[in-house]
Each structure stands twice: as structure tokens, then as C-alpha cells.
Write an enzyme that holds these catalytic residues in place. Sequence first.
Site, PDB file in Angstrom:
ATOM      1  N   GLU A 266       0.856  -1.197   0.206  1.00  0.00           N
ATOM      2  CA  GLU A 266       0.016   0.052   0.061  1.00  0.00           C
ATOM      3  C   GLU A 266       0.744   1.363   0.056  1.00  0.00           C
ATOM      4  O   GLU A 266       2.035   1.290   0.665  1.00  0.00           O
ATOM      5  CB  GLU A 266      -0.950   0.200   1.274  1.00  0.00           C
ATOM      6  CG  GLU A 266      -2.145  -0.874   1.164  1.00  0.00           C
ATOM      7  CD  GLU A 266      -2.841  -0.676   2.558  1.00  0.00           C
ATOM      8  OE1 GLU A 266      -2.629   0.446   3.180  1.00  0.00           O
ATOM      9  OE2 GLU A 266      -3.742  -1.543   2.654  1.00  0.00           O
ATOM     10  N   GLU A 320     -13.762   5.515  -0.379  1.00  0.00           N
ATOM     11  CA  GLU A 320     -14.414   4.538   0.410  1.00  0.00           C
ATOM     12  C   GLU A 320     -15.119   5.325   1.661  1.00  0.00           C
ATOM     13  O   GLU A 320     -14.641   5.497   2.647  1.00  0.00           O
ATOM     14  CB  GLU A 320     -13.526   3.451   0.850  1.00  0.00           C
ATOM     15  CG  GLU A 320     -12.858   2.654   0.064  1.00  0.00           C
ATOM     16  CD  GLU A 320     -11.881   1.741   0.571  1.00  0.00           C
ATOM     17  OE1 GLU A 320     -12.427   0.548   1.014  1.00  0.00           O
ATOM     18  OE2 GLU A 320     -10.732   1.870   0.601  1.00  0.00           O
ATOM     19  N   LYS A 323     -15.277   4.294   5.618  1.00  0.00           N
ATOM     20  CA  LYS A 323     -13.881   4.172   6.465  1.00  0.00           C
ATOM     21  C   LYS A 323     -14.015   5.328   7.536  1.00  0.00           C
ATOM     22  O   LYS A 323     -14.322   6.607   7.210  1.00  0.00           O
ATOM     23  CB  LYS A 323     -12.807   4.455   5.531  1.00  0.00           C
ATOM     24  CG  LYS A 323     -12.578   3.299   4.765  1.00  0.00           C
ATOM     25  CD  LYS A 323     -11.206   3.452   3.923  1.00  0.00           C
ATOM     26  CE  LYS A 323     -10.012   3.148   5.130  1.00  0.00           C
ATOM     27  NZ  LYS A 323      -8.661   2.858   4.482  1.00  0.00           N
ATOM     28  N   GLU A 329      -9.295   9.865   5.185  1.00  0.00           N
ATOM     29  CA  GLU A 329      -9.443   8.404   5.230  1.00  0.00           C
ATOM     30  C   GLU A 329     -10.234   7.787   3.977  1.00  0.00           C
ATOM     31  O   GLU A 329     -10.131   6.777   3.680  1.00  0.00           O
ATOM     32  CB  GLU A 329      -9.655   7.941   6.644  1.00  0.00           C
ATOM     33  CG  GLU A 329      -8.629   8.026   7.640  1.00  0.00           C
ATOM     34  CD  GLU A 329      -7.378   7.172   6.919  1.00  0.00           C
ATOM     35  OE1 GLU A 329      -7.423   6.260   6.865  1.00  0.00           O
ATOM     36  OE2 GLU A 329      -6.263   7.978   7.482  1.00  0.00           O
TER      37      GLU A 329
END
Length: 500
Positions: A266, A320, A323, A329
Amino acid sequence: MGRTVFVSATGIVLLLLSLLSGCRGSKIGVCYGRNADDLPTPDKVAQLVQLHNIKYVRIYDSNIQVLKAFGNTDVELMISVPNSDLLPFAQFQSNVDSWMKNNILPYYPTTKITHITVGAEVTEIPGNVSALVVPALRNVLTALKKVGLHKKIKLSTTHSLGIMSRSFPPSAGAFNSSYAFFLKPLLEFLAENQSPFMVDIYPYYAYRNSPSKVSLDYALFSSSSSEVIDPNTGMVYTNMFDAQIDSLYFALMALNFKTLKVMVTETGWPSKGSPKETAATPDNAQTYNTNLIRHVINNSGTPAKPGEELDVYIFSLFNENRKPGLESERNWGLFYPDETSIYSLDLTGNGVVDTTTQANVTSSNGTWCIASPNAKELDLQSALDWACGPGNVDCSPIQPSQGCYQPDTLQSHASYAFNSYYQQNGASDVACSFGGAGVKTNKNPSYDSCLYATTGTNLTTNNNGTAVSQVASSANGVTSAWRWLVAMAVSLSLLIRGGL
């Protein structure tokens, strides 16, 4: 007089091809997280991944629908055993065997599974979860051996940089001694099975948490970054990514694991953040990921490991929305849930825009017109119908099977048509109105083979209906390599015939 040597040109080509195939080169992949309630179906995601020539994808479980969707796509998948499954996987071999039977074997090799991560950043989780990782890894290895896949699928687990007690200077890199009970058997397992040491690296957090100590240019790979010199080795670092990678190599070498490869599972940069997260912008996200990709595919390695292959996965495919945490985030994606790009990014690293000296892709030839994200669907459809009809826009590239058809969304199709009309009519404010459905942008919305027209750039259409820019671009790497091979074969053949 030297002895005569008979070598055919075909033989030389085959030899050179074999040498070239041995140079695997570094890989760029993308993480496909699904912690959201507005994402497209796995089938559509698989289409999007192929459209953007993404060859390597990491998922965070072994979801059957996702595995099915990536069947027959040639996309290589890294799948995961979540932390919640570590206990049953570590306790009983039968649990792992059942998982292998139900979640892997029905889809392999149609779905190309190349890696399995067992647990993720376990040292960041409260409790003694890390003690379960190696037993679970061994049970998964046993299950793979039973079905003959232990040499085709690599096993590992991922770590955060929190596993380090010291990472600067890189030569002083060291693991946290409190994790020794977990690290020693893990590193032995990885070495025995020639598996990579997987790590998640985020220069963004280092900059966000210490902006007075870390320069933004250094975190973004910018060419204007000042150099940082390791006082112990004299090695020069121009970006934080390399420094963090090398700190891991030195930490591994200190424990006498000199042959382990590092894989970055990542990394990335958020495009939006809370008011205090001023560096979380589309421009910085684009700059970081673009420079990262070029750095990786050039196989430049790091100061401690020059030329070393390094596989890297960018986080992440989508924003997303579920999250937790700060605004950033939820905004690491390359794409919105409607499959439109958040910013332009060339995942091949061969694009003509030089973002090492330009913070973001802005138009040097003008601006673009795209569909407003706030426009109502009915208004967008009416404006699109008008542009492709009375507006005299060539909308063939957004027809099925054509270059700009995917993503198959009204927003994307309208954006292409709006921009074509806008450029054809002098790039004026009025030409981007569309009753309020259009909005101007200075960021190029082009992606892959779908190139948006701009002032000063002529676009033609090839036989597939794909827009083709008349601006010179890099030749395809495979074609270039093949031409080089053929040229070398001919030259060597002539030399041999000449008696050299």
C-alpha cells in the site's frame, strides 16, 4: 583464421527474447478496497481495471463475487485472509482446507491468484493477534501443498512502518524489539519460501504529522526536493519513499535476512482532507502517484539497492465512504464510485505530461468542459442528446466498444460530448453552459486511450473510434523492445556472416 560460427537470425532473436524475459521488471498494482456502500459491482470494477490497463490488483479478502469477476481477465490478484480469520486458520488445518476448497480452487487458475496475505498490519491491533500469523501461514502453506499450488502462489503478511523502532537515517533502520517473538519465525518462514516482506508505506502521514521536519517536495518525489544525506553511508536521498524502503532493507540485513525482497502493498496520497489536512489535494495526489509510478517502472531501485525490482500497489481504486477517521481516510481513491477519474493518472508511466516539474496536469493549451457533478440526470441527458444532435459533436467515441465508451456512465459520456462542443466553438464560457449542466476545468479529464480535445491539439479517430492525439507520445514499450530485438538480431547476423 577463426573457426566458422553458424548462428541463424531466428536463433539470435530467441536468445535475446529469453534474456529479455528474464528481466521481469517492477510492477505497479492497485488496491481494491470495498469499505463503502456506493461502489460499482465487481463485474463493472473488473471492466474498469482492464480499461485502464491495470494488471495487478490487491483485495482484502477472498470474496467469491470478486474472484468470479476477475476470471479470464489476465489481471493478477493478491487476495487476503482477514485478521478476523487468523484464529480459526491458526487453530485447525481443516478450516484452511475448507477455505481452499470453497474459495480458491473453484476459481483458480481462471482467476490468476498470485499472492495470499495472511493478516494485515497485525502489530497495530490490540491483543496478541500477531502470535497467530505464522501458525496460520504454515497451515495455508500446507493447504497449498496438498493441491500443488505452493510454488505458484506466494504467502506473506503485511506490515505498517510501526513495526520499526527507528527508520532515520535509513542505515540505522531497526525493527521494534518488542516484536522479536513474532518477527523471527516470520522472517524465517519468508526466507524458506522465497516470499516477500510486505509493507505499507505512506510518506503522506510523515508529512502531515511533521510538516516542519519533512518537506512536501521530499514526500512528493518532486525534482525540486532538497537532498537528504545518510551520515553513516553517504547515500543521497531525494524522496522519503526510498529512505523508508532502505530503512527496511537495513533492518532486515541487521537480522541477517539479506536476500528477502521488499514489496510495497500500500502507498498513495489522499485527494481530499479535513481543514487541517492541507496537503490532501488532487494536485498532490496526482503528483505523488505519477512520480511514484515513473520511479518504480524505471527500475531505478533505491540508493541502498540500485536497480532492485520493487513491486508497488497504490491505495486505492475507489474512495471508500464508510472508512472511519479524518476526512482523508475516505478519499484515497483514483476513481469516484461512478467510475470517473478523480484526477488524471497514467498507470503505465509513459504519459507525455512531466509532473516531476509540474505539480498537476493543467492545460497549457486552454481548459476543458465537463459535466457538472451537481447536474440532474435529466438535464445531463437532454444536454448530451443536444450536443450529439444539433450541436454537431462527433459522439462516435462514446458508442459501445469504442475508446471512450467506458466507463459507461451518463456523467462520463456527457463530459466527453460537452468538451468536444466546447473546443469546437472557441472554448468560450457560453460554449460550456449547457443550461448549467457543464462546468469548466483546468485539469485534463483524458484517460488511457480516451483523449479529450483541447485548444491547440488536433484529435483524429482511429478505426476503433478511439480519439488519437497528434501530439507525439512515447512508443509502446513492448513494440520498442521487439524492434530493438529484431535490429540486434539483424546486426549480429550480419556481423557473423562477415566473419567477425
